[in-house]
Design a protein around this motif. Structure first.
Motif, short mmCIF file in Angstrom:
data_model
loop_
_atom_site.label_atom_id
_atom_site.label_comp_id
_atom_site.label_asym_id
_atom_site.label_seq_id
_atom_site.Cartn_x
_atom_site.Cartn_y
_atom_site.Cartn_z
N UNK A 131 -46.12 31.24 -12.37
CA UNK A 131 -46.41 30.17 -13.32
C UNK A 131 -45.97 30.63 -14.69
N UNK A 132 -45.15 29.81 -15.35
CA UNK A 132 -44.60 30.16 -16.66
C UNK A 132 -44.89 29.07 -17.67
N UNK A 133 -45.06 29.48 -18.91
CA UNK A 133 -45.24 28.56 -20.03
C UNK A 133 -44.21 28.89 -21.10
N UNK A 134 -43.68 27.86 -21.71
CA UNK A 134 -42.69 28.05 -22.76
C UNK A 134 -43.23 27.62 -24.11
N UNK A 135 -43.09 28.49 -25.11
CA UNK A 135 -43.56 28.20 -26.47
C UNK A 135 -42.41 28.34 -27.45
N UNK A 136 -42.27 27.36 -28.34
CA UNK A 136 -41.36 27.44 -29.46
C UNK A 136 -42.23 27.60 -30.70
N UNK A 137 -42.00 28.68 -31.44
CA UNK A 137 -42.86 29.04 -32.56
C UNK A 137 -42.02 29.09 -33.83
N UNK A 138 -42.56 28.49 -34.90
CA UNK A 138 -41.88 28.55 -36.19
C UNK A 138 -42.92 28.72 -37.29
N UNK A 139 -42.47 29.23 -38.41
CA UNK A 139 -43.36 29.42 -39.55
C UNK A 139 -42.59 30.01 -40.71
N UNK A 140 -43.31 30.22 -41.79
CA UNK A 140 -42.69 30.79 -42.98
C UNK A 140 -43.72 31.67 -43.67
N UNK A 141 -43.28 32.83 -44.11
CA UNK A 141 -44.13 33.72 -44.90
C UNK A 141 -43.39 34.11 -46.17
N UNK A 142 -44.14 34.57 -47.16
CA UNK A 142 -43.56 35.12 -48.37
C UNK A 142 -43.58 36.64 -48.20
N UNK A 143 -42.42 37.26 -48.17
CA UNK A 143 -42.33 38.70 -47.91
C UNK A 143 -43.04 39.54 -48.98
N UNK A 144 -43.09 39.02 -50.21
CA UNK A 144 -43.77 39.76 -51.29
C UNK A 144 -45.25 39.94 -51.00
N UNK A 145 -45.86 39.00 -50.27
CA UNK A 145 -47.28 39.10 -49.92
C UNK A 145 -47.57 40.34 -49.08
N UNK A 146 -46.54 40.87 -48.44
CA UNK A 146 -46.69 42.01 -47.53
C UNK A 146 -46.07 43.29 -48.09
N UNK A 147 -45.80 43.31 -49.38
CA UNK A 147 -45.27 44.51 -50.00
C UNK A 147 -43.79 44.73 -49.76
N UNK A 148 -43.08 43.71 -49.29
CA UNK A 148 -41.63 43.81 -49.09
C UNK A 148 -40.96 43.23 -50.33
N UNK A 149 -41.02 43.98 -51.42
CA UNK A 149 -40.67 43.43 -52.73
C UNK A 149 -39.29 43.83 -53.26
N UNK A 150 -38.55 44.66 -52.54
CA UNK A 150 -37.24 45.07 -53.04
C UNK A 150 -36.38 43.84 -53.29
N UNK A 151 -35.64 43.86 -54.40
CA UNK A 151 -34.70 42.79 -54.70
C UNK A 151 -33.74 43.27 -55.77
N UNK A 152 -32.75 42.47 -56.06
CA UNK A 152 -31.80 42.77 -57.13
C UNK A 152 -31.44 41.46 -57.82
N UNK A 153 -31.44 41.48 -59.14
CA UNK A 153 -31.05 40.30 -59.91
C UNK A 153 -29.54 40.12 -59.81
N UNK A 154 -29.12 38.87 -59.76
CA UNK A 154 -27.69 38.58 -59.70
C UNK A 154 -27.16 38.27 -61.10
N UNK A 155 -25.95 38.66 -61.32
CA UNK A 155 -25.29 38.42 -62.61
C UNK A 155 -25.26 36.93 -62.95
N UNK A 156 -25.15 36.10 -61.91
CA UNK A 156 -25.05 34.65 -62.12
C UNK A 156 -26.42 33.97 -62.16
N UNK A 157 -27.48 34.77 -62.11
CA UNK A 157 -28.83 34.22 -62.05
C UNK A 157 -29.33 34.24 -60.61
N UNK A 158 -30.61 34.18 -60.44
CA UNK A 158 -31.18 34.25 -59.09
C UNK A 158 -31.31 35.69 -58.63
N UNK A 159 -31.64 35.84 -57.37
CA UNK A 159 -31.84 37.16 -56.78
C UNK A 159 -31.06 37.30 -55.49
N UNK A 160 -30.91 38.55 -55.06
CA UNK A 160 -30.12 38.82 -53.87
C UNK A 160 -30.79 38.31 -52.59
#
Length: 178
Positions: A131-160
């Motif tokens: 017997x098998x069950x199929x699940x499709x899972x989606x969601x969104x998190x903010x990586x900064x909430x988990x200490x994944x904060x590395x980034x780089x500013x772009x010359x044109x504005x915005x971040x990498x």
């Protein structure tokens, strides 16, 4: 009603994430190894208790240099925090096939509540009688909430790298015999 235990069928499952790069395109990554289990009353996924874990070392974006950077202290710090986990705390039934699943998502030693959208694709028997069950899972998190904060500013504005990480999984579960 009897309690049912379900375990992941890794050959028919995948776990992916997407992050905007240079704010113009998405980079897709996945976890080559993971574990998922569910406990339900009978086959009723509205009663599900879900657990998921993935070793950080199994992360892959099809680029060895980027994968190494993701495993480093700038991001996941795999040496100190070797896995990420999710454990459900509440399931809200939207309709017969759709659920909002809330739970504790832990990355890099930081636990925050996350909401995942889960669609039950169905329950069926495979040609071998499982017997098998199929699940499709989606969601969104903010990586900064988990200490994944590395980034780089772009010359044109915005971040990498965007703060938002979209999660997508196709999970096939196998009901375990009592």
């Amino acid at each position: 009603m009897a309690t049912s235990t379900w375990s992941v069928d890794p050959t028919h499952s995948e776990v992916q994430f997407k992050v905007k790069h240079l704010m113009i395109t998405n980079v897709t990554g996945n976890f080559n190894e993971f574990n998922a289990t569910a406990t339900t009353e009978g086959d009723d996924f509205a009663t599900a208790q879900l657990q998921f874990s993935a070793p950080i070392e199994s992360i892959s974006t099809n680029n060895a240099q980027r994968d190494g950077h993701l495993k480093s202290g700038d991001f996941f710090d795999a040496a100190a925090h070797p896995e990420l986990t999710f454990k459900s705390t509440k399931v809200e039934k939207v309709d017969d096939e759709t659920f909002n699943v809330y739970g504790d998502f832990t990355i890099k030693g930081i636990t925050k509540e996350a909401k995942l959208n889960v669609e039950l694709g169905g329950i069926t028997k495979d040609p071998y009688g499982n017997t098998k069950a199929g699940l499709t899972i989606s969601g969104k998190i903010n990586r900064n909430d988990y200490g994944l904060t590395w980034n780089a500013a772009l010359e044109t504005g915005g971040v990498m790298v965007s703060e938002d990480v979209r999660l997508n999984a196709e999970i096939q579960l196998v009901k375990q015999e009592a």
